[in-house]
Scaffold this motif. Sequence first.
Motif, PDB file in Angstrom:
ATOM      1  N   UNK A 268     -27.068   0.490  42.393  1.00 38.91           N
ATOM      2  CA  UNK A 268     -27.059   0.308  43.840  1.00 38.91           C
ATOM      3  C   UNK A 268     -25.830  -0.529  44.192  1.00 38.91           C
ATOM      4  N   UNK A 269     -25.192  -0.200  45.292  1.00 36.77           N
ATOM      5  CA  UNK A 269     -24.103  -1.039  45.800  1.00 36.77           C
ATOM      6  C   UNK A 269     -24.413  -1.358  47.251  1.00 36.77           C
ATOM      7  N   UNK A 270     -24.533  -2.634  47.563  1.00 41.05           N
ATOM      8  CA  UNK A 270     -24.901  -3.039  48.930  1.00 41.05           C
ATOM      9  C   UNK A 270     -23.934  -4.080  49.440  1.00 41.05           C
ATOM     10  N   UNK A 271     -23.409  -3.821  50.602  1.00 42.51           N
ATOM     11  CA  UNK A 271     -22.524  -4.790  51.228  1.00 42.51           C
ATOM     12  C   UNK A 271     -23.381  -5.804  51.989  1.00 42.51           C
ATOM     13  N   UNK A 272     -23.123  -7.082  51.742  1.00 49.23           N
ATOM     14  CA  UNK A 272     -23.934  -8.140  52.338  1.00 49.23           C
ATOM     15  C   UNK A 272     -23.080  -8.917  53.343  1.00 49.23           C
ATOM     16  N   UNK A 273     -23.674  -9.593  54.349  1.00 47.63           N
ATOM     17  CA  UNK A 273     -25.103  -9.619  54.615  1.00 47.63           C
ATOM     18  C   UNK A 273     -25.597  -8.363  55.324  1.00 47.63           C
ATOM     19  N   UNK A 274     -26.848  -8.017  55.064  1.00 44.34           N
ATOM     20  CA  UNK A 274     -27.465  -6.886  55.754  1.00 44.34           C
ATOM     21  C   UNK A 274     -28.474  -7.359  56.781  1.00 44.34           C
ATOM     22  N   UNK A 275     -28.833  -8.631  56.736  1.00 41.41           N
ATOM     23  CA  UNK A 275     -29.867  -9.109  57.665  1.00 41.41           C
ATOM     24  C   UNK A 275     -29.350  -9.114  59.091  1.00 41.41           C
ATOM     25  N   UNK A 276     -30.281  -9.048  60.019  1.00 39.28           N
ATOM     26  CA  UNK A 276     -29.938  -9.104  61.429  1.00 39.28           C
ATOM     27  C   UNK A 276     -30.527 -10.384  62.019  1.00 39.28           C
ATOM     28  N   UNK A 277     -30.417 -10.509  63.338  1.00 44.23           N
ATOM     29  CA  UNK A 277     -30.760 -11.774  63.962  1.00 44.23           C
ATOM     30  C   UNK A 277     -32.093 -12.406  63.590  1.00 44.23           C
ATOM     31  N   UNK A 278     -33.170 -11.706  63.829  1.00 46.33           N
ATOM     32  CA  UNK A 278     -34.455 -12.353  63.610  1.00 46.33           C
ATOM     33  C   UNK A 278     -34.888 -12.311  62.161  1.00 46.33           C
ATOM     34  N   UNK A 279     -34.045 -12.830  61.270  1.00 43.94           N
ATOM     35  CA  UNK A 279     -34.309 -12.615  59.855  1.00 43.94           C
ATOM     36  C   UNK A 279     -35.145 -13.717  59.220  1.00 43.94           C
ATOM     37  N   UNK A 280     -35.430 -14.763  59.982  1.00 43.09           N
ATOM     38  CA  UNK A 280     -36.096 -15.916  59.390  1.00 43.09           C
ATOM     39  C   UNK A 280     -37.433 -15.600  58.753  1.00 43.09           C
ATOM     40  N   UNK A 281     -38.119 -14.589  59.287  1.00 38.13           N
ATOM     41  CA  UNK A 281     -39.452 -14.295  58.775  1.00 38.13           C
ATOM     42  C   UNK A 281     -39.421 -13.252  57.662  1.00 38.13           C
ATOM     43  N   UNK A 282     -38.258 -12.651  57.401  1.00 36.40           N
ATOM     44  CA  UNK A 282     -38.191 -11.527  56.452  1.00 36.40           C
ATOM     45  C   UNK A 282     -38.662 -11.915  55.053  1.00 36.40           C
ATOM     46  N   UNK A 283     -38.134 -13.031  54.561  1.00 37.79           N
ATOM     47  CA  UNK A 283     -38.465 -13.446  53.206  1.00 37.79           C
ATOM     48  C   UNK A 283     -39.957 -13.714  53.095  1.00 37.79           C
ATOM     49  N   UNK A 284     -40.484 -14.326  54.139  1.00 36.36           N
ATOM     50  CA  UNK A 284     -41.917 -14.624  54.144  1.00 36.36           C
ATOM     51  C   UNK A 284     -42.732 -13.336  54.123  1.00 36.36           C
ATOM     52  N   UNK A 285     -42.291 -12.349  54.924  1.00 34.75           N
ATOM     53  CA  UNK A 285     -42.985 -11.063  54.975  1.00 34.75           C
ATOM     54  C   UNK A 285     -42.912 -10.358  53.622  1.00 34.75           C
ATOM     55  N   UNK A 286     -41.766 -10.442  52.961  1.00 36.84           N
ATOM     56  CA  UNK A 286     -41.616  -9.826  51.645  1.00 36.84           C
ATOM     57  C   UNK A 286     -42.572 -10.489  50.658  1.00 36.84           C
ATOM     58  N   UNK A 287     -42.613 -11.802  50.740  1.00 40.82           N
ATOM     59  CA  UNK A 287     -43.472 -12.569  49.852  1.00 40.82           C
ATOM     60  C   UNK A 287     -44.943 -12.206  50.073  1.00 40.82           C
ATOM     61  N   UNK A 288     -45.309 -12.059  51.334  1.00 38.77           N
ATOM     62  CA  UNK A 288     -46.704 -11.742  51.673  1.00 38.77           C
ATOM     63  C   UNK A 288     -47.067 -10.340  51.179  1.00 38.77           C
ATOM     64  N   UNK A 289     -46.118  -9.414  51.323  1.00 38.50           N
ATOM     65  CA  UNK A 289     -46.410  -8.031  50.963  1.00 38.50           C
ATOM     66  C   UNK A 289     -46.400  -7.808  49.445  1.00 38.50           C
TER      67      UNK A 289
END
Lengths: 145, 573
Positions: free
Chosen positions: B536-557
């Motif tokens: 995989x090749x991914x150019x970073x950052x890929x997150x957008x504005x409301x990203x603060x909850x993303x990590x938490x959501x990933x962790x929960x899922x």
Amino acid sequence: MASTSFFLSNQTIRSTILPPCNATFRRPLSISATCATSQRTCSSNISTEYAPKQGSLYEVLGIQMGASCQEIKTAYRRLARCLHPDVASNSGDEFMRVHAAYATLSDPEKRATYDMELFHRRRPTVMSARGYSRRSRNWESDQCW
Amino acid sequence: MAEQAYTVASDSETTGEERSSSTVPEIAIGIDIGTSQCSVAVWSGSQVELLRNTRNQKLMKSYVTFKDEVPAGGVSNQLAHEYEMLSGAAIFNMKRLIGRVDTDPVVHASKSLPFLVQTLDIGVRPFIAALVKNMWRSTTPEEVLAIFLVELRVMAEMQLKRPIRNVVLTIPVSFSRFQLTRIERACAMAGLHVLRLMPEPTAVALLYAQQQQQNVHENMGSGSEKIALIFNMGAGFCDTAITATAGGVSQIRSLAGSTLGGEDILQNTMRHLIPNMDSYFSRHGINEIEKMGLLRVATQDAIHKLSTQPSVEIDVDLGNGRKIYKVLNRKEFEEVNQNVFEKCASLINQCLSDAKIEVADVNDVILVGGCSNIPMIRNMVTGICKKDVYSGMNPLEAAVRGAALEGAVASGVNDPFGSLDLLTIQTTPLSIGIRADGNNLVPVIPKNTTMPARKDVFFTTVHDNQAEALIIVYEGDEEAVEKNHLLGYFKIMGIPPASKGVPEINVCMDIDASNSLRVFAGVIMPGEQNPSAPFMEIRMPTVDDGHGWCAEALNRTYGSTLDLVTVQKKVQH
């Protein structure tokens, strides 16, 4: 992404805008009295220094094995002025190789370890047959100096 | 994801434009957008010159007021009085707010500013609004910055009598790559193309390199190496750098930065005067805003005076019979801000130790930024370095001058006297890594790695027959991942069935010549030459504005079902 377009624009400038007499004025080959000497050295050395892609770190920097700390730093800066992507419009791979060599050789501990390794590599007869064949490519290029 | 579309568009736009370009080469201007003040400089052909606005100011206040239908910024607008900036109609300190989510302590500290900073504390962008005709009208830090940059661009175009497109901007060391994308977006909105984003102390380092080059007329490379420690503290940020300079090459040895600045000193002092300040002003009514403005101006004034006099009288009438009268002396002021000064000292010590430099090896100590006038800051820096401050620089102009030099160098301008034979070898201000070994950040490219850089680290699975692995990329230097900046995430799929610890998952990060970050990842089974599935090749950052909850959501899922642990580190050349 930002610099890529800069290099693009630089090429445009060189080819279309400046009068031909200025063509040689582009960095890093700018003609200024203070650095003409080292830059000449630099451009003439690039081809020879970079021919052996698997050369020793000393070869990468174009210095002798017993080089002083000051010589290592000077060689690093001289090469950085030619190969750093900010001046050379390249991918940065060459500069990364130079920097890696510098990072090892400018650290006394890492340099001692590396010198030891290099010393053993140059005496392939003491290595096991397997080790010899695995390292033979490096050994050959180390013969250069 | 939206960001990538923007990036691609801007790249192709640039290429097309420059192919058809037939004008003279454009010299990029240097812009220093300070938290409180801003300046613009350009290489004039023989030296760096600061541009002035129509009121002959070189340093302009960084704010945009929404008082009238057309917003006006500190470049063109004339304030009747400083209170006008504090009426709620003006947005300032945008550099402190840009690219931050509403759980960020810096955003929370901004809630005592006169304009509205509202947080819901869920990890989305905060609601920011200016008071226009008794209504809170929403805006964003990017928009405010873009309006301000347009004014700067117009000012520069009028003076230089040519269109301006390319800029070099200075940025705080502690900015994450996500914040850099927000700065780039604001520039794009203002019709500007970012050639370079330079950490502020590295711009100062470049100016220093040029000064050394002019002082020592020796052969390139053979001139003796000079080590400089740069300490830059403005209203919003505090940055430190160690640079090794010789022959016009400035090699950055280490960087350290934090969101600590004059604003914190101001707020600490205000809280000292009114201990219950936050609750006192929390209603954010028109009356409170006015009182808060009075207190802010009086405190700021007092701090400025304390730089030259031992004590100062503060007298503010907050109405309703509430008056503040206090004689504040320098010792008390220093005690109130003890924590700020201690943190600054620790940044310097960290920078020295990261660069493996002894204090005795430092040739010059450079102190710049608005806070460099504070005696305690000066004493702290000279105390650590046991050396007087370098006197060859204007503390308020050094960064923008460095940016203008970089603008000329990056535009390919040549100077017959060699004044632009300069090069900065930059390092990464923050580590970049992934979440692994539990909830830890495992750096792939450590902090203070010379750029461009390419490094890789091997990871492996934590469960038997684990078929997928989640790669969550963070930037920062805190051990616990959640304290770092999230840059993006993706999944490696198709890991062949194997016992845990067997598959080798290679994560490689590459920062190229233009400072863009790409992450490569894939799985290789032991004894095999080729990856089990395409990398995989991914150019970073890929997150957008409301990203603060993303990590938490990933962790929960996913919990720890897709986790990784470190195998071995090896550097790829």
